[in-house]
Design an enzyme around this catalytic site. Sequence first.
Site, PDB file in Angstrom:
ATOM      1  N   CYS A   2       0.839  -1.189   0.000  1.00 12.92           N
ATOM      2  CA  CYS A   2       0.000   0.000   0.000  1.00 12.92           C
ATOM      3  C   CYS A   2       0.879   1.247   0.000  1.00 12.92           C
ATOM      4  O   CYS A   2       2.002   1.240   0.509  1.00 12.92           O
ATOM      5  CB  CYS A   2      -0.951   0.114   1.190  1.00 12.92           C
ATOM      6  SG  CYS A   2      -1.996  -1.321   1.408  1.00 12.92           S
ATOM      7  N   ARG A  27       3.253   0.206  -5.284  1.00 11.91           N
ATOM      8  CA  ARG A  27       3.160  -0.389  -3.952  1.00 11.91           C
ATOM      9  C   ARG A  27       1.881  -1.198  -3.750  1.00 11.91           C
ATOM     10  O   ARG A  27       1.726  -1.906  -2.765  1.00 11.91           O
ATOM     11  CB  ARG A  27       3.241   0.700  -2.883  1.00 11.91           C
ATOM     12  CG  ARG A  27       4.533   1.473  -2.900  1.00 11.91           C
ATOM     13  CD  ARG A  27       4.530   2.525  -1.820  1.00 11.91           C
ATOM     14  NE  ARG A  27       4.466   1.931  -0.504  1.00 11.91           N
ATOM     15  CZ  ARG A  27       5.507   1.521   0.193  1.00 11.91           C
ATOM     16  NH1 ARG A  27       6.720   1.644  -0.308  1.00 11.91           N
ATOM     17  NH2 ARG A  27       5.359   0.988   1.380  1.00 11.91           N
ATOM     18  N   TRP A  74      -3.030  -2.586  -1.600  1.00 10.87           N
ATOM     19  CA  TRP A  74      -2.731  -3.979  -1.943  1.00 10.87           C
ATOM     20  C   TRP A  74      -3.412  -4.791  -0.854  1.00 10.87           C
ATOM     21  O   TRP A  74      -2.990  -4.783   0.301  1.00 10.87           O
ATOM     22  CB  TRP A  74      -1.224  -4.195  -1.920  1.00 10.87           C
ATOM     23  CG  TRP A  74      -0.781  -5.542  -2.383  1.00 10.87           C
ATOM     24  CD1 TRP A  74      -0.569  -5.942  -3.676  1.00 10.87           C
ATOM     25  CD2 TRP A  74      -0.468  -6.680  -1.570  1.00 10.87           C
ATOM     26  NE1 TRP A  74      -0.157  -7.246  -3.701  1.00 10.87           N
ATOM     27  CE2 TRP A  74      -0.074  -7.730  -2.435  1.00 10.87           C
ATOM     28  CE3 TRP A  74      -0.483  -6.922  -0.198  1.00 10.87           C
ATOM     29  CZ2 TRP A  74       0.288  -8.986  -1.980  1.00 10.87           C
ATOM     30  CZ3 TRP A  74      -0.113  -8.179   0.259  1.00 10.87           C
ATOM     31  CH2 TRP A  74       0.278  -9.193  -0.629  1.00 10.87           C
ATOM     32  N   ASN A 100      -1.107   2.037   5.942  1.00  9.27           N
ATOM     33  CA  ASN A 100      -0.309   0.998   5.300  1.00  9.27           C
ATOM     34  C   ASN A 100       0.267   0.137   6.404  1.00  9.27           C
ATOM     35  O   ASN A 100       0.926   0.651   7.308  1.00  9.27           O
ATOM     36  CB  ASN A 100       0.825   1.638   4.475  1.00  9.27           C
ATOM     37  CG  ASN A 100       1.860   0.622   4.027  1.00  9.27           C
ATOM     38  OD1 ASN A 100       1.525  -0.531   3.790  1.00  9.27           O
ATOM     39  ND2 ASN A 100       3.105   1.041   3.928  1.00  9.27           N
ATOM     40  N   GLY A 101       0.004  -1.174   6.353  1.00  8.77           N
ATOM     41  CA  GLY A 101       0.513  -2.064   7.398  1.00  8.77           C
ATOM     42  C   GLY A 101      -0.563  -3.063   7.761  1.00  8.77           C
ATOM     43  O   GLY A 101      -1.537  -3.246   7.023  1.00  8.77           O
ATOM     44  N   GLU A 493      17.785 -15.665 -11.278  1.00  4.67           N
ATOM     45  CA  GLU A 493      17.183 -14.347 -11.490  1.00  4.67           C
ATOM     46  C   GLU A 493      16.373 -14.338 -12.800  1.00  4.67           C
ATOM     47  O   GLU A 493      15.267 -13.797 -12.851  1.00  4.67           O
ATOM     48  CB  GLU A 493      18.280 -13.270 -11.497  1.00  4.67           C
ATOM     49  CG  GLU A 493      17.837 -11.863 -11.843  1.00  4.67           C
ATOM     50  CD  GLU A 493      16.744 -11.316 -10.925  1.00  4.67           C
ATOM     51  OE1 GLU A 493      16.380 -11.952  -9.928  1.00  4.67           O
ATOM     52  OE2 GLU A 493      16.229 -10.230 -11.249  1.00  4.67           O
ATOM     53  N   LYS A 497      12.278 -13.466 -13.156  1.00  2.00           N
ATOM     54  CA  LYS A 497      11.801 -12.352 -13.986  1.00  2.00           C
ATOM     55  C   LYS A 497      10.656 -12.802 -14.891  1.00  2.00           C
ATOM     56  O   LYS A 497       9.629 -12.160 -14.983  1.00  2.00           O
ATOM     57  CB  LYS A 497      12.965 -11.877 -14.835  1.00  2.00           C
ATOM     58  CG  LYS A 497      13.431 -10.505 -14.921  1.00  2.00           C
ATOM     59  CD  LYS A 497      13.704  -9.588 -13.837  1.00  2.00           C
ATOM     60  CE  LYS A 497      13.060  -9.684 -12.525  1.00  2.00           C
ATOM     61  NZ  LYS A 497      13.793  -9.157 -11.431  1.00  2.00           N
ATOM     62  N   GLU A 500       7.426 -13.722 -12.905  1.00  2.00           N
ATOM     63  CA  GLU A 500       6.655 -12.653 -12.251  1.00  2.00           C
ATOM     64  C   GLU A 500       5.950 -11.738 -13.234  1.00  2.00           C
ATOM     65  O   GLU A 500       4.871 -11.245 -12.938  1.00  2.00           O
ATOM     66  CB  GLU A 500       7.503 -11.880 -11.236  1.00  2.00           C
ATOM     67  CG  GLU A 500       8.361 -10.768 -11.757  1.00  2.00           C
ATOM     68  CD  GLU A 500       9.149 -10.048 -10.672  1.00  2.00           C
ATOM     69  OE1 GLU A 500       8.584  -9.672  -9.653  1.00  2.00           O
ATOM     70  OE2 GLU A 500      10.364  -9.859 -10.874  1.00  2.00           O
ATOM     71  N   HIS A 516      19.695 -35.465 -12.883  1.00  2.00           N
ATOM     72  CA  HIS A 516      19.204 -36.118 -11.659  1.00  2.00           C
ATOM     73  C   HIS A 516      17.686 -36.043 -11.547  1.00  2.00           C
ATOM     74  O   HIS A 516      17.138 -36.255 -10.477  1.00  2.00           O
ATOM     75  CB  HIS A 516      19.878 -35.504 -10.427  1.00  2.00           C
ATOM     76  CG  HIS A 516      21.355 -35.724 -10.412  1.00  2.00           C
ATOM     77  ND1 HIS A 516      21.925 -36.959 -10.226  1.00  2.00           N
ATOM     78  CD2 HIS A 516      22.393 -34.878 -10.609  1.00  2.00           C
ATOM     79  CE1 HIS A 516      23.238 -36.867 -10.290  1.00  2.00           C
ATOM     80  NE2 HIS A 516      23.553 -35.602 -10.530  1.00  2.00           N
ATOM     81  N   LYS A 618       5.528  -3.845  -5.117  1.00  2.00           N
ATOM     82  CA  LYS A 618       6.961  -3.535  -5.153  1.00  2.00           C
ATOM     83  C   LYS A 618       7.645  -3.773  -3.806  1.00  2.00           C
ATOM     84  O   LYS A 618       8.681  -4.403  -3.728  1.00  2.00           O
ATOM     85  CB  LYS A 618       7.133  -2.088  -5.600  1.00  2.00           C
ATOM     86  CG  LYS A 618       8.579  -1.655  -5.746  1.00  2.00           C
ATOM     87  CD  LYS A 618       9.208  -2.241  -6.970  1.00  2.00           C
ATOM     88  CE  LYS A 618      10.642  -1.831  -7.148  1.00  2.00           C
ATOM     89  NZ  LYS A 618      11.339  -2.787  -8.048  1.00  2.00           N
TER      90      LYS A 618
END
Length: 623
Positions: A2, A27, A74, A100-101, A493, A497, A500, A516, A618
């Site tokens: 948020c 956010r 969010w 926010n929280g 990485e 990418k 997501e 394996h 984010k």
Amino acid sequence: MCGIVGYIGSRNAADVLIDGLRRLEYRGYDSAGIAAQNGAGIHIEKRAGRIDALAEALRARPLFGTAGIAHTRWATHGAPTDANAHPHTDCAGRISVVHNGIVENFQELKRELAQAGHRFRSETDSEVLAHLIEEAWGRTGDPLEAVRAALGRVRGSYAVAVLFEAHPGLLIAARRESPLVVGLGDGEYLVASDAPAVVPHTREILVLDDGELARIDRTGVRLFDMRGNEVEKRPLRVDWDPEEAEKGGFEHFMIKEIHEQPAALRRALAGRIAPEENGAGSPAALRVDLAEAGWSAEAIRAFRKVYLVACGTAHHAGLVGKRLLEAATDLDVAAELASEFRYGEPRVGPAALVIAVSQSGETADTLAAVKEAKLRGARVLAVTNVVGSSLARAADYVLYTHAGPEIAVASTKAYLTQLACLGLVALYVGRVRGTLSKERERELAAALERLPALVEQVIRAVEPKARELARRWQDARDLFYIGRGLDYAVAREGQLKVKEIAYVHAEALAAGELKHGTLALIEEGVPVVALATQRPLVDKTLSNIQEVAARGGDVVALALEDCPRREALEETAREVWYLPAVPAELAPVLAAVPLQLFAYHMAKARGLDVDKPRNLAKSVTVE
Ligand code: M6R
């Protein structure tokens, strides 16, 4: 999660706030709202959906007033609906709150408040704050006291901004474990979860610490602690360019940020590599200096063990950092997921250095790992992008990555600058401990300095190929990334990418592990990205590429120009993309770029919202 913004000044608050929300949309983006205050009271507009939906509503029904608060959400508690969108109000609609929280004890508080007659309109945890403040305001009649008393009852995390109808032109803000800054403008003030919402108006900010409250009106800002004592604080100056937080002609923030990587790397290296003081005659060699982090040579020599703790992309930078530190020093190094760190039994003690890597400096899991490490007596080095972030303030030593604002949810330029900074850390620690030869330090420092120009070259050369490959693979169901050593760290990485932002299942494998088990999944046409930038490992990786190709896998390989087995690689892989020759330790910085570009074009080819992937945000400020 948020984003919150607040404004007090002489301009129309809603205009400033909607712009601020757009800058914080990364956010959270499932609903948004604004409360604006004028002589006639507080008026609220809020909408489920993106900020555009709110902007549309405001065009039809503008809000006027020179004070206001706003929120982009969010969802954690309650679905993304109009009713659950912030701001939330008390029973009488005289107090408006954005939060926010997470209020961890909201169920018990809600029960208690409902029994006392409070009526709730949403399913959120945040709404209890408005009612708690209403209760306390009824008792004290003082806005700051009311917010302080209400927050005193809350377990969990918060950054809040509050307006009171009875006190026009006054904004109360507070934080605990969720970020909040106050922007000090010319006759106007802003509060925001993050600096991008503030920098278009002012570069001077006050960073609130946990347990601090701000009382803001047009005459100024006063800070208090939770006991009501006034707190003095010096403002910080943010050196971010406001234009960096805009798309500047690019279609998405992500592609803009990929293109900004050369400049970001230059900033990350600036002032940290300098010519050695040399004797007469010989050309000055380069050496790394990171004394700015605030650690003494004595402290660096005393460490016995290093833990790199981080999440997501920052963890992938940590995996590279581990290898770099191991190569340059005599230290034991572990790279740990911050979200798992506390569940093992890490032997963290006073002889340990914990390097916490985080773009935002606000990731709850990383902060929790740091807290745990500090409790056990370790020293903490923060490698972070955000000046004054919670991580920077919790750490003993700080190294800023200077990537500039990163807005796209998918991290790109932050990652590259983290790699560069960890490279610098390895060289510096190696020199101070006497474990790195002068020649090696000079060679790597010089190669680090060349990286910005080389990244520029890679972007130019690879982007058309990445676009083309994305067209070819856009309907793939699974993607595999393989590599050995540092190539495996970069493969991790690359697969993150593409998952997501392109929503394709992808898996990174240490190339030697294929046989394996996972090799069973390779059949005709399965796309495989093979990284082969580590010269001593190319032979072995080549064998793994052959295993894949023999089963019909469609292999695209990444290698350095001076790769030892060029011909064999070209015969085996369908395509080989070459990168400029650099020392193998620094190859991850170049190898990551094609993987970022491919993921970007894959998401675009699949028609997805590149900058705001579903279900993500984010900054992950919840555990
Ligand atoms: O702000 P941080 O670097 O601590 O964030 C850590 C992760 O949440 C972040 O890297 C995430 O994995 C990115 N969205 C990946 O692109």
